[in-house]
Design an enzyme around this catalytic site. Structure first.
Site, PDB file in Angstrom:
ATOM      1  N   GLY A   9       0.833  -1.189   0.000  1.00  0.00           N
ATOM      2  CA  GLY A   9       0.000   0.000   0.000  1.00  0.00           C
ATOM      3  C   GLY A   9       0.868   1.239   0.000  1.00  0.00           C
ATOM      4  O   GLY A   9       2.075   1.171  -0.234  1.00  0.00           O
ATOM      5  N   CYS A  13      -0.737   3.540   5.696  1.00  0.00           N
ATOM      6  CA  CYS A  13      -1.851   2.587   5.638  1.00  0.00           C
ATOM      7  C   CYS A  13      -1.696   1.467   6.657  1.00  0.00           C
ATOM      8  O   CYS A  13      -2.477   0.509   6.648  1.00  0.00           O
ATOM      9  CB  CYS A  13      -2.013   2.024   4.227  1.00  0.00           C
ATOM     10  SG  CYS A  13      -0.680   0.926   3.715  1.00  0.00           S
ATOM     11  N   LYS A  15       1.152  -0.580   7.439  1.00  0.00           N
ATOM     12  CA  LYS A  15       1.939  -1.774   7.113  1.00  0.00           C
ATOM     13  C   LYS A  15       2.782  -2.250   8.302  1.00  0.00           C
ATOM     14  O   LYS A  15       2.774  -3.417   8.658  1.00  0.00           O
ATOM     15  CB  LYS A  15       2.844  -1.498   5.912  1.00  0.00           C
ATOM     16  CG  LYS A  15       2.103  -1.198   4.628  1.00  0.00           C
ATOM     17  CD  LYS A  15       3.055  -0.939   3.476  1.00  0.00           C
ATOM     18  CE  LYS A  15       3.992   0.215   3.758  1.00  0.00           C
ATOM     19  NZ  LYS A  15       3.299   1.478   4.076  1.00  0.00           N
ATOM     20  N   SER A  16       3.550  -1.331   8.885  1.00  0.00           N
ATOM     21  CA  SER A  16       4.428  -1.716   9.992  1.00  0.00           C
ATOM     22  C   SER A  16       3.630  -2.114  11.228  1.00  0.00           C
ATOM     23  O   SER A  16       4.024  -3.013  11.973  1.00  0.00           O
ATOM     24  CB  SER A  16       5.396  -0.565  10.329  1.00  0.00           C
ATOM     25  OG  SER A  16       6.260  -0.313   9.241  1.00  0.00           O
ATOM     26  N   ASP A  86       9.754  -6.398   6.962  1.00  0.00           N
ATOM     27  CA  ASP A  86       9.204  -5.058   6.782  1.00  0.00           C
ATOM     28  C   ASP A  86      10.095  -4.231   5.849  1.00  0.00           C
ATOM     29  O   ASP A  86      11.266  -4.570   5.635  1.00  0.00           O
ATOM     30  CB  ASP A  86       9.075  -4.350   8.129  1.00  0.00           C
ATOM     31  CG  ASP A  86       8.131  -3.153   8.064  1.00  0.00           C
ATOM     32  OD1 ASP A  86       7.190  -3.183   7.242  1.00  0.00           O
ATOM     33  OD2 ASP A  86       8.326  -2.193   8.834  1.00  0.00           O
ATOM     34  N   GLU A  87       9.543  -3.155   5.302  1.00  0.00           N
ATOM     35  CA  GLU A  87      10.250  -2.286   4.353  1.00  0.00           C
ATOM     36  C   GLU A  87      10.817  -3.112   3.187  1.00  0.00           C
ATOM     37  O   GLU A  87      11.924  -2.869   2.692  1.00  0.00           O
ATOM     38  CB  GLU A  87      11.371  -1.503   5.052  1.00  0.00           C
ATOM     39  CG  GLU A  87      10.937  -0.706   6.266  1.00  0.00           C
ATOM     40  CD  GLU A  87      10.012   0.459   5.941  1.00  0.00           C
ATOM     41  OE1 GLU A  87       9.756   0.705   4.754  1.00  0.00           O
ATOM     42  OE2 GLU A  87       9.534   1.106   6.897  1.00  0.00           O
ATOM     43  N   ALA A  88      10.030  -4.084   2.755  1.00  0.00           N
ATOM     44  CA  ALA A  88      10.493  -5.012   1.721  1.00  0.00           C
ATOM     45  C   ALA A  88      10.697  -4.354   0.370  1.00  0.00           C
ATOM     46  O   ALA A  88      11.338  -4.930  -0.516  1.00  0.00           O
ATOM     47  CB  ALA A  88       9.512  -6.175   1.591  1.00  0.00           C
ATOM     48  N   GLN A  89      10.166  -3.143   0.197  1.00  0.00           N
ATOM     49  CA  GLN A  89      10.384  -2.448  -1.073  1.00  0.00           C
ATOM     50  C   GLN A  89      11.858  -2.160  -1.303  1.00  0.00           C
ATOM     51  O   GLN A  89      12.307  -2.004  -2.443  1.00  0.00           O
ATOM     52  CB  GLN A  89       9.591  -1.136  -1.129  1.00  0.00           C
ATOM     53  CG  GLN A  89      10.089  -0.018  -0.218  1.00  0.00           C
ATOM     54  CD  GLN A  89       9.503  -0.055   1.165  1.00  0.00           C
ATOM     55  OE1 GLN A  89       8.860  -1.036   1.541  1.00  0.00           O
ATOM     56  NE2 GLN A  89       9.681   1.009   1.932  1.00  0.00           N
TER      57      GLN A  89
END
Length: 230
Positions: A9, A13, A15-16, A86-89
């Site tokens: 997202g 939104c 995510k974390s 997390d922060e996989a982008q």
């Protein structure tokens, strides 16, 4: 059967927050997991939420091999049932492929969380590969909102008060101090992203004697430059 799931997202939104909740839900049922993150706003080796929640995590370096790391822990007698990433982008495409291999060959669940697109509305490498390989891609149901109240779909980068559409793809912003503190991010709907109309720009326009209140939505904004693909 283990899965690779990508929760995606825009900023804001949740995510974390969901990553922290996911880890809690699995841990209280006796499952053993590892938490990974990269370039969290709170610093290295921590997974943090904008709500103020946080926990320790393993920092993902560009040279980290997830497959070798998990295999090494397993052969040393460690039990691993799931990974929260997390922060996989910010992960590399190769690292996403390693995560998929962990799922398929070690039967370990991988729950990845990340922003889909950058401030230029282009997919992050990690997000792109996750969309291509994930068993499931789930868009989070908590809608981030643009300043106008519409659903936010884009992440805008604001440098010293002005929205920018050029620069390095990865710049950590929303920090407390230092050079990077000059960089902020704001979620916008597509309309106001295309007009470069941040909340600050909207306030300035609203205070202008030359702009009537009902003209705010259509006040002129310099068009985005058109660039040709390489």
């Amino acid at each position: 059967m283990a899965e690779l799931v990508f929760f995606s997202g825009t900023m804001d939104c949740g995510k974390s927050t969901l990553a922290l909740q996911m880890n809690h839900n699995h841990a209280v049922r006796g499952r053993v997991g590892l938490i990974f993150t990269k370039l969290d706003r709170a610093g290295a080796n921590v997974l943090s939420s904008r709500l103020g929640l946080s926990t320790g995590a393993l920092e993902v370096a560009d040279d980290l091999d997830f497959w070798e790391s998990i295999v090494s822990r397993a052969t040393a007698g460690g039990r691993i049932d799931y990974l929260v990433c997390d922060e996989a982008q910010f992960y590399t495409g190769a690292q996403v492929e390693q995560l998929a291999r962990v799922v398929d060959e070690m039967d370990v669940d991988v729950f990845a969380f990340g922003i889909t697109a950058d401030f230029r509305t282009e997919l992050f490498p990690g997000s792109k590969r996750l969309i291509e390989l994930a068993d499931r891609v789930q868009v989070l149901q908590v809608e981030a909102l643009c300043w106008c109240g519409r659903r936010a779909t884009t992440n805008a980068r604001v440098v010293e008060g002005s929205m920018v559409i050029e620069g390095e793809q990865v710049v950590v912003g929303d920090t407390a101090s230092g050079l990077e503190g000059q960089v902020e991010y704001e979620v916008l709907c597509r309309r106001h992203y295309m007009r470069r109309m941040t909340s600050h720009a909207a306030r300035v326009a609203a205070l202008s004697p030359e702009v009537l209140p009902f003209d705010l939505e259509v006040c002129p904004v310099p068009p985005l430059p058109i660039t040709q693909a390489d």
